[in-house]
Design an enzyme around this catalytic site. Structure first.
Site, PDB file in Angstrom:
ATOM      1  N   GLU A  18       0.750  -1.589   0.143  1.00 39.91           N
ATOM      2  CA  GLU A  18       0.168  -0.116   0.051  1.00 39.91           C
ATOM      3  C   GLU A  18       1.199   1.433  -0.190  1.00 39.91           C
ATOM      4  OE1 GLU A  18      -3.460  -0.262   2.156  1.00 39.91           O
ATOM      5  OE2 GLU A  18      -3.118   1.682   3.404  1.00 39.91           O
ATOM      6  N   ARG A 124     -14.843   4.104   6.170  1.00 39.58           N
ATOM      7  CA  ARG A 124     -15.759   4.876   6.474  1.00 39.58           C
ATOM      8  C   ARG A 124     -14.774   6.404   6.537  1.00 39.58           C
ATOM      9  NH1 ARG A 124     -16.330   6.226  13.193  1.00 39.58           N
ATOM     10  NH2 ARG A 124     -14.591   6.917  12.366  1.00 39.58           N
ATOM     11  N   TYR A 300       1.999  -2.413   4.156  1.00 41.86           N
ATOM     12  CA  TYR A 300       1.906  -1.031   4.796  1.00 41.86           C
ATOM     13  C   TYR A 300       3.485  -0.194   4.265  1.00 41.86           C
ATOM     14  CZ  TYR A 300      -2.539  -1.679   6.398  1.00 41.86           C
ATOM     15  OH  TYR A 300      -4.116  -2.431   7.126  1.00 41.86           O
TER      16      TYR A 300
HETATM   17  P1  FAD Z   1     -16.609   1.183  10.055  1.00 43.53           P
HETATM   18  O1  FAD Z   1     -16.719  -0.101   9.395  1.00 43.53           O
HETATM   19  O2  FAD Z   1     -17.887   2.201   9.093  1.00 43.53           O
HETATM   20  O3  FAD Z   1     -16.487   1.031  11.295  1.00 43.53           O
HETATM   21  C1  FAD Z   1     -16.184   2.397  12.557  1.00 43.53           C
HETATM   22  C2  FAD Z   1     -16.949   2.345  13.351  1.00 43.53           C
HETATM   23  O4  FAD Z   1     -17.891   1.846  13.531  1.00 43.53           O
HETATM   24  C3  FAD Z   1     -16.187   1.198  13.795  1.00 43.53           C
HETATM   25  O5  FAD Z   1     -16.100   1.456  15.506  1.00 43.53           O
HETATM   26  C4  FAD Z   1     -17.730   0.185  13.577  1.00 43.53           C
HETATM   27  O6  FAD Z   1     -17.816  -1.163  14.916  1.00 43.53           O
HETATM   28  C5  FAD Z   1     -18.648   0.520  14.085  1.00 43.53           C
HETATM   29  N1  FAD Z   1     -19.540   0.313  13.137  1.00 43.53           N
HETATM   30  C6  FAD Z   1     -19.771  -0.376  12.096  1.00 43.53           C
HETATM   31  N2  FAD Z   1     -20.729  -0.186  11.199  1.00 43.53           N
HETATM   32  C7  FAD Z   1     -21.807   0.108  12.158  1.00 43.53           C
HETATM   33  C8  FAD Z   1     -23.300   0.790  12.213  1.00 43.53           C
HETATM   34  N3  FAD Z   1     -23.582  -0.173  10.843  1.00 43.53           N
HETATM   35  N4  FAD Z   1     -23.898   0.933  13.450  1.00 43.53           N
HETATM   36  C9  FAD Z   1     -23.098   1.308  14.432  1.00 43.53           C
HETATM   37  N5  FAD Z   1     -21.636   1.109  14.348  1.00 43.53           N
HETATM   38  C10 FAD Z   1     -21.208   1.055  13.574  1.00 43.53           C
HETATM   39  N6  FAD Z   1      -8.421   5.873   6.012  1.00 43.53           N
HETATM   40  C11 FAD Z   1      -8.763   7.135   5.152  1.00 43.53           C
HETATM   41  O7  FAD Z   1      -9.016   8.329   5.541  1.00 43.53           O
HETATM   42  N7  FAD Z   1      -7.781   6.301   4.242  1.00 43.53           N
HETATM   43  C12 FAD Z   1      -7.398   5.126   3.257  1.00 43.53           C
HETATM   44  O8  FAD Z   1      -7.052   5.400   3.141  1.00 43.53           O
HETATM   45  C13 FAD Z   1      -7.385   4.402   4.707  1.00 43.53           C
HETATM   46  N8  FAD Z   1      -7.348   3.219   4.120  1.00 43.53           N
HETATM   47  C14 FAD Z   1      -7.125   2.245   5.732  1.00 43.53           C
HETATM   48  C15 FAD Z   1      -6.550   0.534   5.387  1.00 43.53           C
HETATM   49  C16 FAD Z   1      -6.905  -0.110   5.912  1.00 43.53           C
HETATM   50  C17 FAD Z   1      -6.870  -1.899   5.819  1.00 43.53           C
HETATM   51  C18 FAD Z   1      -7.320   0.100   7.438  1.00 43.53           C
HETATM   52  C19 FAD Z   1      -7.947  -1.161   8.155  1.00 43.53           C
HETATM   53  C20 FAD Z   1      -7.899   1.627   7.714  1.00 43.53           C
HETATM   54  C21 FAD Z   1      -8.549   2.467   7.195  1.00 43.53           C
HETATM   55  N9  FAD Z   1      -8.852   3.841   7.079  1.00 43.53           N
HETATM   56  C22 FAD Z   1      -7.748   4.783   6.219  1.00 43.53           C
HETATM   57  C23 FAD Z   1      -8.483   4.189   8.664  1.00 43.53           C
HETATM   58  C24 FAD Z   1      -9.934   3.791   8.552  1.00 43.53           C
HETATM   59  O9  FAD Z   1     -10.900   5.189   7.155  1.00 43.53           O
HETATM   60  C25 FAD Z   1     -10.538   4.356  10.350  1.00 43.53           C
HETATM   61  O10 FAD Z   1     -10.214   3.512  10.678  1.00 43.53           O
HETATM   62  C26 FAD Z   1     -11.703   4.405   9.750  1.00 43.53           C
HETATM   63  O11 FAD Z   1     -11.835   5.118  11.802  1.00 43.53           O
HETATM   64  C27 FAD Z   1     -12.700   2.994   9.957  1.00 43.53           C
HETATM   65  O12 FAD Z   1     -13.095   3.258   9.208  1.00 43.53           O
HETATM   66  P2  FAD Z   1     -14.159   1.845   8.744  1.00 43.53           P
HETATM   67  O13 FAD Z   1     -13.905   1.575   6.825  1.00 43.53           O
HETATM   68  O14 FAD Z   1     -13.517   0.551   9.607  1.00 43.53           O
HETATM   69  O15 FAD Z   1     -15.120   1.988   9.266  1.00 43.53           O
END
Ligand code: FAD
Length: 316
Positions: A18, A124, A300
């Site tokens: 990445e 997210r 990463y």
């Molecule tokens: P979600 O899956 O939406 O989860 C966020 C939180 O909400 C979690 O605590 C979960 O338990 C909770 N949750 C999920 N669904 C629900 C629901 N329906 N109701 C209530 N609670 C819920 N960030 C960037 O800005 N740019 C990037 O390019 C980037 N790349 C990443 C790559 C990887 C492999 C990883 C692991 C993270 C990356 N991130 C990036 C960071 C990521 O955006 C953050 O960790 C963010 O805070 C959560 O993203 P998520 O997609 O896991 O969120």
């Protein structure tokens, strides 16, 4: 080609990595300089992160402050196209909810489809620095699961903006998983239930947050399997490479460093010593994961590929 198809076709653990788009003003050459040294390990796909805007306050006439949006690392989509064109390797752009309305998302996905990009990592995004909690854009998504749903709707030809059926897209969708729990989640069990929801709504595979204790990854995979998550779970690794990482990584990524690793790191006086410990730890972690038959190891690199190169040369 889709990430999921690369995994299905593979006879051994795959190598992927990445990168971050460069800071504003740097050329695409800085990206190539980071990728070139890793191409000999034949990555099947290269992820490109997405960075949303940040806000700064600029002083204007009469002491007034103006809130100005800046993008420090633009260019994710363009970089993906350049990578595919130059290296003939699949690029996986990260797409986030933060800062995007559903319309922006739809337009971004249409651009990706035009460019022949088959994969998206749906996230997210973190809250911006000036806000304590994540705030979605007006008519945007609250959680990654909603973004995944939008992508899967487009894969069925259901676009948000037109009330008509259009040519379906065919994106393979990845989602993020957290072996040490997402920092906002109430507990591991709820975090896993939300992860399952992402898979049930269409995530084809999971990439994990970085971790330094393989036991935590193996335990996470078991917990996922126990609740019926069957998709591939790709471990994400990042070599520790400087003294600053020792406090920065646990704070920023909400992860622990195992005692054995922290003991070695605390003996280090220079960045070079830390780098050596990080490489040795990365090799040991990677060897164990590969021996366990993980589908792919995702590194990463952030902006520096030299440590990943040293680790990969022992394994791939
Ligand atoms: P979600 O899956 O939406 O989860 C966020 C939180 O909400 C979690 O605590 C979960 O338990 C909770 N949750 C999920 N669904 C629900 C629901 N329906 N109701 C209530 N609670 C819920 N960030 C960037 O800005 N740019 C990037 O390019 C980037 N790349 C990443 C790559 C990887 C492999 C990883 C692991 C993270 C990356 N991130 C990036 C960071 C990521 O955006 C953050 O960790 C963010 O805070 C959560 O993203 P998520 O997609 O896991 O969120």
């Amino acid at each position: 080609m889709k990430v999921i198809d690369h995994i299905k076709e593979a006879k051994d653990t795959l190598f992927s990595f990445e990168i971050l788009p460069p800071l504003k003003g740097k050329s695409i050459q800085s990206i190539y300089n980071g990728i070139d040294p890793l191409m000999e390990f034949k990555p099947k796909f290269i992820n490109v992160t997405y960075h949303r805007e940040e806000y700064v306050y600029k002083e204007r006439d009469k002491g007034l402050l103006e809130k100005v949006s800046i993008r420090k690392r633009p260019g994710t989509v363009g970089i993906c196209a350049a990578i595919m064109n130059k290296y003939h390797v699949d690029a996986v752009p990260h797409l986030i909810c933060g800062g995007f309305s559903k319309e922006d998302t739809e337009n971004a996905l249409i651009d990706l489809q035009f460019l022949g990009i088959d994969n998206v990592l749906a996230l997210r995004g973190d809250p911006i620095k000036t806000e304590a909690t994540f705030k979605p854009e007006v008519n945007g998504h609250n959680y990654a699961v909603e973004l995944i749903e939008q992508i899967q709707n487009m894969n069925k030809g259901q676009y948000t903006l037109d009330d008509i059926h259009l040519e379906p897209t065919d994106f393979c969708v990845g989602a993020a998983g957290y072996p040490e729990k997402h920092f906002e989640a109430m507990n591991m069990a709820t975090d896993l239930q939300y992860l399952k929801q992402k898979v049930d709504r269409g995530a084809d595979y999971i990439v994990t947050q970085l971790f330094y204790d393989n036991a935590k990854y193996f335990d996470f995979v078991k917990k996922c399997r126990d609740i019926g998550i069957t998709v591939p779970i790709i471990p994400g690794l990042k070599p520790i490479s400087n003294l600053r990482h020792i406090s920065f990584l646990p704070k920023f990524f909400h992860i622990d460093l195992p005692m054995e690793l922290s003991t070695e790191l605390l003996k280090c006086k220079t960045n070079d010593e830390v780098k050596q410990v990080g490489i040795e730890w990365g090799i040991q972690q990677s060897k164990e994961l590969k021996a366990a038959g993980v589908p792919c190891i995702h590194y990463y690199t952030m902006t520096n590929s030299s440590e990943v190169r040293k680790i990969a040369s022992e394994l791939f």
